[in-house]
Design an enzyme around this catalytic site. Structure first.
Site, mmCIF file in Angstrom:
data_model
loop_
_atom_site.group_PDB
_atom_site.id
_atom_site.type_symbol
_atom_site.label_atom_id
_atom_site.label_comp_id
_atom_site.label_asym_id
_atom_site.label_seq_id
_atom_site.Cartn_x
_atom_site.Cartn_y
_atom_site.Cartn_z
ATOM 1 N N GLU A 117 0.754 -1.392 -0.204
ATOM 2 C CA GLU A 117 -0.133 0.009 -0.138
ATOM 3 C C GLU A 117 0.900 1.333 -0.062
ATOM 4 O OE1 GLU A 117 -3.593 0.588 2.177
ATOM 5 O OE2 GLU A 117 -3.984 -1.652 1.978
ATOM 6 N N ASP A 142 0.880 -9.061 2.632
ATOM 7 C CA ASP A 142 -0.306 -9.087 3.057
ATOM 8 C C ASP A 142 -1.149 -9.913 2.300
ATOM 9 O OD1 ASP A 142 -3.050 -8.559 4.049
ATOM 10 O OD2 ASP A 142 -3.015 -6.525 3.518
#
Length: 624
Positions: free
Chosen positions: A298, A488
């Site tokens: 991210e 993730d």
């Protein structure tokens, strides 16, 4: 304020008639305050009626049918859905009732077991009793939307009330409360804070009377002090055997600026949610851990190029970055906000020999066995997650290393897509590893010292005199190269994703695939040839890696090849006592809703590295 007429009077408490229809400043009361006075009057009218809520509303809700609180039925919405999660607190699946009416029973205390065994409760009525305090365990009832504790003898509210971020109504009429904890500021969904009939601080009362409950909640949240920081996370030593080579890795989903909205993180003060505050803490944490390899998820393009790449260059880091594929279809002014994966490495220790980006959607639609599958086009293709794969060589020892940095799709309704993405990931990593096993030796390591990567300008590093450099090590197969798969995965233990990574294969009939069809993956199963373990498997995994009010779970992992690497230590859990008092991240001390994971490994010598027998499960013919 000091000259204002106090609103709290004994006659007001018992008559049920407000002493004034104006604020302490002589201004007309707001519509919200009029509604509060009406609710207070209703509460006083029921003083002599036990269980009056049950009698009035039929709170058992049996007539309305059962409540389905499974994660799959949790609401998700709009553009911000990419950061939403299914509710996990309490692991509630089905309840035929969700309200408890203990009003008018003359109770002087509530057993803490109430808060342990009824975590599914949505409404709790404890008004018209003789309670002098509320147990801090109340904060465990995180599904509550309504609490009525009116007409008791409460003098304060526990700070754990801030854990109940789903509250929309908190009625505290006619108690002895003089102040409110700042933690009420976490209750960003709260619409009615009933404080009439309390000797409350005049400034707080004026805020509600003039501007309403939401304004007071906002005021408390924006002025909440940082509080005591948590205890440092322990470092767990798992192996102290002397070794000639070690490496450390950090993986961290940093919560990109675009997803950090007040709608999703309304419990976080606006200045703490702001990127300018969070990015400083994130950078500080990366520097403190000082890992050899750093895998960030991210990271948006602007954040990478304008901040992390330049700042980390002063710490001897170089970076490899790729945004999600949607960036290719956008103008530059929009594409800069698209997030992706960034892998940083200590340039004085490692040479980046090669890099590769895996585009899951593109790989899926171009597989011959999946081209005609409707599920591929409808479910896999619209998800634009990517993985960044890098191939390194240790300057000093000549050992080589493959690092995978990945962010898998988030939605629990798309377990099949997650599994397909990871199957494609490991299939491509296997091919890359076999290709890189034949990579020629690096004959001039000094030539890489100031090589530019991803358009970086040369930045001086703090290297001293160069040590003697060993020749490049050779590997007979891809599985012999040390491998780290970080990121993730948006999946927990027991999922198809976890099983595939840990066991090496899953059946094409795995429940996570549901009724969907994905060519050879569903016909023959999925597999990879690596012997992988989670770095935290020796410590029973962390308790959480993602922490928000409605969701907490382990989603992030550091997987390693057990034939080539040995875990020496891992970064432990967050202080659990601290977690019991904060509803979610980010906050003053944690800049993302995810936690960073860090592990240290020893690189096994060539004599210790064993060949890995490929595990391809039950299938007979694996065709692409």
């Amino acid at each position: 304020m000091s000259s204002a007429t106090p609103h709290f009077t004994p006659t007001h408490l018992h008559s049920g008639t407000p002493s004034t229809n104006q604020t302490g400043l002589g201004e007309p009361v707001s519509e919200h305050w009029q509604q509060q006075l009406h609710l207070a009057a209703e509460a006083r009218a029921a003083l002599s009626t036990p269980h009056h809520h049950c009698r009035k509303e039929g709170v058992s809700r049996v007539s309305k049918g059962p409540t389905d609180s499974s994660p799959e039925h949790s609401p998700r919405a709009g553009d911000e859905a990419e950061r939403n999660r299914a509710t996990t607190h309490g692991e509630i699946r089905r309840q035929d009732w969700d309200a408890m009416d203990l009003s008018g029973q003359g109770l002087r205390a509530l057993s803490p077991s109430l808060f342990c065994h009824y975590m599914f409760l949505g409404k709790l009525f404890i008004d018209n009793n003789r309670l002098t305090s509320l147990h801090p365990s109340l904060g465990q009832l995180r599904s509550l939307t309504h609490i009525d504790a009116s007409n008791n003898q409460l003098m304060e509210i526990p700070e754990e009330i801030g854990m109940l971020v789903n509250l929309t109504s908190l009625l505290l009429f006619d108690n002895n409360i003089t102040s409110l904890p700042n933690e009420i500021g976490y209750l960003f969904k709260l619409e009615m804070l009933g404080i009439e009939g309390n000797p409350l601080d005049e400034d707080l009362k004026e805020e509600i009377m003039r501007r309403g409950s939401k304004a007071l909640v906002t005021h408390l949240r924006e002025n909440t002090p940082a509080g005591a920081p948590p205890n440092e996370r322990d470092w767990h030593i798992l192996d102290e055997t002397p070794t000639s080579e070690t490496l450390s890795v950090l993986t961290y989903n940093i919560l990109c600026e675009r997803y950090a909205t007040p709608k999703l993180y309304g419990y976080t003060p606006s200045d703490i949610l702001a990127w300018d505050y969070r990015k400083v803490l994130i950078l500080r944490e990366i520097k403190e851990h000082d890992a050899d390899i750093v895998c960030l998820q991210e990271v948006d393009q602007e954040g990478y190029h304008e901040y992390f790449r330049r700042e980390l260059a002063y710490q001897d880091y170089r970076g490899v970055f790729s945004p999600k594929t949607r960036a290719k279809t956008m103008a530059d002014r929009e594409a800069k906000f698209v997030d992706g994966c960034a892998t940083f490495f200590k340039s004085s220790k490692y040479i980046c020999l090669d890099k590769h980006v895996i585009d899951f959607a593109n790989m899926a639609i171009n597989r011959p066995d999946m081209k005609g599958e409707h599920d591929t086009f409808n479910r896999v293709m619209p998800r634009d997650q990517i993985a960044v794969v890098t191939f390194f060589e240790n300057r000093a020892t000549g050992s080589r290393l493959i690092v995978v940095n990945v962010h898998i799709h988030w939605d629990p309704a798309y377990k099949d897509v997650k599994l397909v993405q990871v199957a494609i990931l490991m299939e491509q990593v296997s091919k890359l590893a076999d290709r890189w096993a034949k990579h020629p030796p690096c004959t001039d390591k000094m030539a890489f010292q100031h090589a530019e990567l991803d358009g970086e300008e040369n930045v001086s590093t703090a290297n001293g005199a160069q040590e003697e450099l060993a020749p490049s090590q050779e590997y007979s197969s891809g599985t012999q190269i040390p491998l780290l798969v970080c990121g993730d995965f948006n999946s927990s233990a027991g999922s198809g994703v976890y099983d595939l990574m840990a066991q090496g294969s899953v059946s094409g009939k795995h429940e996570d695939l549901g009724k969907y069809s994905y060519g050879n993956f569903t016909r023959d199963g999925m597999a990879h040839p690596f012997a992988l373990k989670s770095a935290y498997s020796g410590t029973d995994e962390l308790s959480i890696t993602n922490y928000t009010p409605d969701f907490s779970a382990v989603l992030d992992y550091i997987w390693y090849s057990t034939n080539a690497l040995q875990v020496r230590g891992v970064l432990g859990d967050v202080d659990l006592e601290y977690l019991s008092k904060v509803p979610g991240f980010p906050n003053h001390h944690f800049p993302s809703d995810h936690l960073p994971l860090r592990a240290e490994f020893s690189v096994k010598s060539r004599k210790e590295i064993k060949a890995v027998e490929a595990k391809f499960g039950p299938q007979k013919d694996r065709r692409n």
